[in-house]
Design a protein around this motif. Sequence first.
Motif, PDB file in Angstrom:
ATOM      1  N   TYR A   1       1.251  -1.796   0.396  1.00  0.00           N
ATOM      2  CA  TYR A   1      -0.363   0.395  -0.135  1.00  0.00           C
ATOM      3  C   TYR A   1       0.762   1.606   0.053  1.00  0.00           C
ATOM      4  CZ  TYR A   1      -3.184  -3.470   1.567  1.00  0.00           C
ATOM      5  OH  TYR A   1      -3.596  -4.740   1.657  1.00  0.00           O
ATOM      6  N   ASP A   2       0.422   2.195   0.122  1.00  0.00           N
ATOM      7  CA  ASP A   2       0.747   3.571  -0.830  1.00  0.00           C
ATOM      8  C   ASP A   2       1.705   4.011   0.658  1.00  0.00           C
ATOM      9  OD1 ASP A   2       0.647   4.056  -2.654  1.00  0.00           O
ATOM     10  OD2 ASP A   2      -0.861   5.487  -2.151  1.00  0.00           O
TER      11      ASP A   2
ATOM     12  N   THR B   1       1.978  -2.524  -8.697  1.00  0.00           N
ATOM     13  CA  THR B   1       0.304  -1.940  -9.089  1.00  0.00           C
ATOM     14  C   THR B   1      -0.586  -1.885  -7.828  1.00  0.00           C
ATOM     15  OG1 THR B   1      -0.414  -4.788 -10.135  1.00  0.00           O
ATOM     16  CG2 THR B   1       0.917  -3.039 -11.590  1.00  0.00           C
ATOM     17  N   HIS B   2      -0.390  -2.615  -7.202  1.00  0.00           N
ATOM     18  CA  HIS B   2      -0.793  -2.223  -5.984  1.00  0.00           C
ATOM     19  C   HIS B   2      -1.549  -1.117  -5.482  1.00  0.00           C
ATOM     20  CE1 HIS B   2      -0.916  -7.127  -4.068  1.00  0.00           C
ATOM     21  NE2 HIS B   2      -1.498  -7.002  -5.476  1.00  0.00           N
ATOM     22  N   THR B   3      -0.206   0.115  -5.480  1.00  0.00           N
ATOM     23  CA  THR B   3       0.233   1.528  -5.151  1.00  0.00           C
ATOM     24  C   THR B   3      -0.544   1.881  -6.242  1.00  0.00           C
ATOM     25  OG1 THR B   3       2.319   1.082  -6.474  1.00  0.00           O
ATOM     26  CG2 THR B   3       2.357   0.289  -4.259  1.00  0.00           C
ATOM     27  N   GLY B   4      -1.158   1.594  -6.869  1.00  0.00           N
ATOM     28  CA  GLY B   4      -1.450   2.082  -8.705  1.00  0.00           C
ATOM     29  C   GLY B   4      -0.417   2.353  -9.538  1.00  0.00           C
ATOM     30  N   SER B   5       0.776   2.467  -9.586  1.00  0.00           N
ATOM     31  CA  SER B   5       1.525   2.508 -10.464  1.00  0.00           C
ATOM     32  C   SER B   5       1.215   1.428 -11.508  1.00  0.00           C
ATOM     33  CB  SER B   5       2.929   1.765 -10.073  1.00  0.00           C
ATOM     34  OG  SER B   5       3.245   3.004  -8.837  1.00  0.00           O
TER      35      SER B   5
ATOM     36  N   SER C   1       7.921   3.643  -7.983  1.00  0.00           N
ATOM     37  CA  SER C   1       6.944   3.686  -7.933  1.00  0.00           C
ATOM     38  C   SER C   1       5.835   5.112  -7.327  1.00  0.00           C
ATOM     39  CB  SER C   1       6.008   3.201  -6.330  1.00  0.00           C
ATOM     40  OG  SER C   1       6.350   3.925  -5.730  1.00  0.00           O
ATOM     41  N   ASP C   2       4.869   4.947  -7.882  1.00  0.00           N
ATOM     42  CA  ASP C   2       4.178   6.367  -7.772  1.00  0.00           C
ATOM     43  C   ASP C   2       4.238   7.139  -6.629  1.00  0.00           C
ATOM     44  OD1 ASP C   2       3.519   5.768 -10.668  1.00  0.00           O
ATOM     45  OD2 ASP C   2       1.895   5.972 -10.177  1.00  0.00           O
ATOM     46  N   ASP C   3       4.500   6.774  -5.858  1.00  0.00           N
ATOM     47  CA  ASP C   3       4.681   7.189  -3.681  1.00  0.00           C
ATOM     48  C   ASP C   3       6.385   7.183  -4.182  1.00  0.00           C
ATOM     49  OD1 ASP C   3       5.354   4.509  -3.535  1.00  0.00           O
ATOM     50  OD2 ASP C   3       3.892   4.197  -2.190  1.00  0.00           O
TER      51      ASP C   3
ATOM     52  N   SER D   1      -5.121  -4.128 -13.422  1.00  0.00           N
ATOM     53  CA  SER D   1      -4.446  -4.229 -12.020  1.00  0.00           C
ATOM     54  C   SER D   1      -4.404  -5.572 -11.189  1.00  0.00           C
ATOM     55  CB  SER D   1      -4.904  -2.873 -11.497  1.00  0.00           C
ATOM     56  OG  SER D   1      -3.772  -1.704 -12.366  1.00  0.00           O
TER      57      SER D   1
ATOM     58  N   ARG E   1      -4.410  -7.199  -7.603  1.00  0.00           N
ATOM     59  CA  ARG E   1      -4.771  -6.070  -6.161  1.00  0.00           C
ATOM     60  C   ARG E   1      -4.996  -6.738  -5.071  1.00  0.00           C
ATOM     61  NH1 ARG E   1      -9.243  -5.354  -9.923  1.00  0.00           N
ATOM     62  NH2 ARG E   1      -9.536  -3.632 -10.567  1.00  0.00           N
TER      63      ARG E   1
END
Lengths: 902, 171
Positions: free
Chosen positions: A202-203, A366-370, A387-389, A493, A495
């Motif tokens: 997660y983020d 990909t769980h974090t949205g990347s 990752s995006d974060d 994605s 999950r």
Amino acid sequence: MSFRLDHGGSFIDRSRPISFTFDGVRRSGFHGDTLASALLGEGVGTFATSLYRGRPRGPIAAGREEAAAFVGVAGAGIDAPTMAPGLVPLAEDLVAEGHGGRGRLRAVAESRRDHAHRHCDVLVIGGGAAGLAAAEAASSDGARVILVEAQEQLGGWLLDQVGPVVGLDGATAEAWTREIEARLAARPEVMILKRATALGLYDQGFAVVAQSRRLWHLRARRVLLATGATERPIAFAGNDRPGVMLAGSALRFLRRWGVAVGRRVVVFTADDGAYAVAAAMAEAGIEVAAIVDPRPGPGQGAAALAARHGIEVLHKRAVAAVDGETGVEAVRIVPSGGAAGREELRLEADALLVSGGWNPAADLITHTGSLLRWDEEALAYLPPARSDDRVTTPVGACAGPDDPAAVGPRAAIWSVPPPAGRDEDECFVDLQRDVTLADLRRAVEAGLRSPEHVKRYTTLGTGGDQGRTANALALGILAEMLDTSPEEMRPTSARPPAVPAPFELLAGRNRGSLHDPIRTTPIHDRHLAAGAVFEDVGQWKRPLCYQRPGEDIEAATRRECVAVRTAVGLMDVSTLGKIDVHGPDAAEFLDRMYTGVFSSLAVGACKYGILCHADGMVFDDGVLARLAADRYLVSTTTSNAAAVLEWFEEWLQTEWPHLRVHCTSVTEQWAGVALAGPRSRAVLARLAPDVALDDEAFPFMTVRDTVVAGLPARLSRVSFSGELAFEIHVAGTDGTRLWDEAMAAGASQDIAPYGTEAMHVLRAEKGFFIVGQETDGSVTPQDLGYGWAVSKDKSDFIGARSHRREAIVSPDRRQLVALLPETRVVEGAQVALPGGADERSIGHVTSSYESATLGRPFALAMVRRGRERIGGTLRVTHGDGWVDAVVAEPVLYDPDGARRDG
Amino acid sequence: MAEAKLERAQPRAQVGLRLDPRDAELLDRVGDRLGTALPVAPGAVTRFAGGRVLWLGPDELLVRHENSGGSDLVATLEGAVGEGFGTVVDLSANRVVLAVEGTDAAAVLATAIGVDLHPRGFPDGHVVQTLLARAQVILERDGDRFLVYVRPSFASYVEAWLQDAIDAPAG
């Protein structure tokens, strides 16, 4: 026939045989085996049947890439309806069965699972070469590092290597791994979690990691994703037959467990890596019939390796089909490129090892949205460098191939057209979901282009493995079918949970009595001793009534009501919320919050107050006592104690930070009892002989700090029953003593403890509403007939503006009235006009009781234009029919308040 | 069995103290009366003879004392606050204090508490408000033990949870 070789198998201990049961048959393996390696060693090829097609299936992989054959497991400390057989550690008396399509859930004995929280500087997920190196480097200066590895052994793909490994400074994989593990073990701030699988990322570096008996909640400043790569299968006819396996997994079975997946194998690859697998098979004495390679030629090293082992390489060829119903009998080979009328070569073999290339196992990122993106050089879907974060960094094979040029010429091969007599509906893309080339073609022909839509249309990638091996393959096939590039295909994605996890692991200790807090008052033991029947009020246990021998709840409630009306009752009111509101602006603050005026309240006096939300609807109510010019004690309902404090703080902190007011919850500082009934003054006189209690000295709605039962106490005259009544509050730790003293002092006056049910009846006889019973968030004070509690003089308070809206002052609204039916109706019953055919609801019953005092059943109801209807008759739904009810003023008992002062 | 012990460790007095952290003169006055500087850093704890002051929020402190009673401590603090704007509330019965000590104390608490309990993240003399499973608690590290302050109505739930974690850690 045994497929266990008499040599090799670094994981197994041949001196420790293990017997287990699979599909009802007693079998044996070795300590260190998985269920998959033991069954393959025993010569069992078919483990299960497929979900929709009922086709026989064997494992395509040695571990979590499994997509074909699943088993249910019981015994030996495991109880799981669905597991990949390669993830089941073999144990004595293990009982497993192959899925006949789907798993079966068994009733399981209670087993304890735990949760644990840890923090670290660096979390490394994956204990292969990259993960070990990363963990070693990250922890070298004392940083807190957690390393998560799915297997019992660290090393990942290194465990499949023999001899010196390139890049390890000439060391063997085993020596290097042992050295790094020893270094990590010597560092006190390093924690290694083995047999641990990340379920979710997660983020901001929060990861949830599962072991069989513990769920870890890990929070890291940085996350290094070293989860390696997943080998891609290739779609061709019969590619789901037991014996068709990913090449890397076949090597794993050989090296780790000394198991040959076949006696005569064909290798089908577009990747140099599988040449080493072929060579290892040959070295182990397994016949390699051919390497089938669609490329014009492999890299030099791979070609030399094949030559050295005398393995024939069929260039520019592809496997078009496997013959055999329950296993591999022969492999049919055609020229690659797929021209019609292709010449065909048929090679007999009992296993086919497939490698369609490698894709980073980056589903966690990909769980974090990347997002993953196609890389034409790597011929794979790669994660971003970060990752995006900006917390997670893929490393090693999870980031992509080190140097694409070093692994020979590359070609992406996704599928091979079936030969004559075979069909696309036996070319499997997602084995777990039985999705084939034919299904994908149907989706494309139906006009679907997005992988997300195709996923939903075909169910591809929706199995427990989330399409770990199937997704990339499907994207490549779709790109071909749509005549576009894989770059245009955006991967779906993944999950959490990345792998299936049992609910009892997620539940952990949160079960049984630990599932939710049970809140009890300081006087709880006395209620238990007095035979209390409890009701849940939020998380609180409150006595509903106190049953005496031979009484049911109705009889006990009736007796308790009579006691309060004719003698004296004692009630535990400790659960009511209490907030100390203090500061020079306390009066101004409460004037803004409540509908009434509190700034003019005398010190030592009490006043009833209603809180509305900005919509003008009743939110909570209670009695406020002014203890000093700058201090009030606010009481709230039991259920809303926390919500009212939050409501106060919200306005103080966000709207009126300039008001000098402090709010402190003192709910549990105090234990409180209500002493109610005509004899309450006599009882209190014995408890507090030095306090003047007559009506003049201690009038209704006043409060004082004094001594009761020898305890420092706050004494007030408030009543929720209409009778003469007092509330006594002492320190929570003195609650039991206060109760005992009050019961003793009241013994000669026939004192009876009473519960919430009697309290509800008594207050309803007086027309007092209860928040959440008469109100539901759509009721104003005026609807309840409590307009007297709403100030007409104040310039503003929360809800005031809404009270002036046309719709709110409309006489058409539902208003609180009493109903007098001949028989007791149910709460929630609908109210309609009398007689006639009009059955439309004009109201509903909010409270309904049998009244000992009135000698009849009665109800409170919210009825449209209710006050106009007082004196008339309405109908109330009752069972399948109706019962008539006279409409009355809500105050049915002592409307003049004559009993209040005793 | 985890290596940890759970017991009640109730101080005689707990008093809530709300002060504007920008009012330095008032902070000094109250601190002088107690004989310690009041904590201003998040999570800080300062000590004085027989007692401690816990930082719970920017304008919220909790004063505990082992020897004097709640009303005495309230009187002392109200005397120090004087005409200033500060709130003193006796909370001696408002929270039960539990002590968890032993080699596995942090691990036992970490079955239900999400904050970092490592000495680097939560050193001695540090306090935090957090959740223990589904109960709101104040957690203080006091030497080699942890103190858990919990509302009395939640105490049996929290004690049952921690005792369960001590008696039956997952295998």
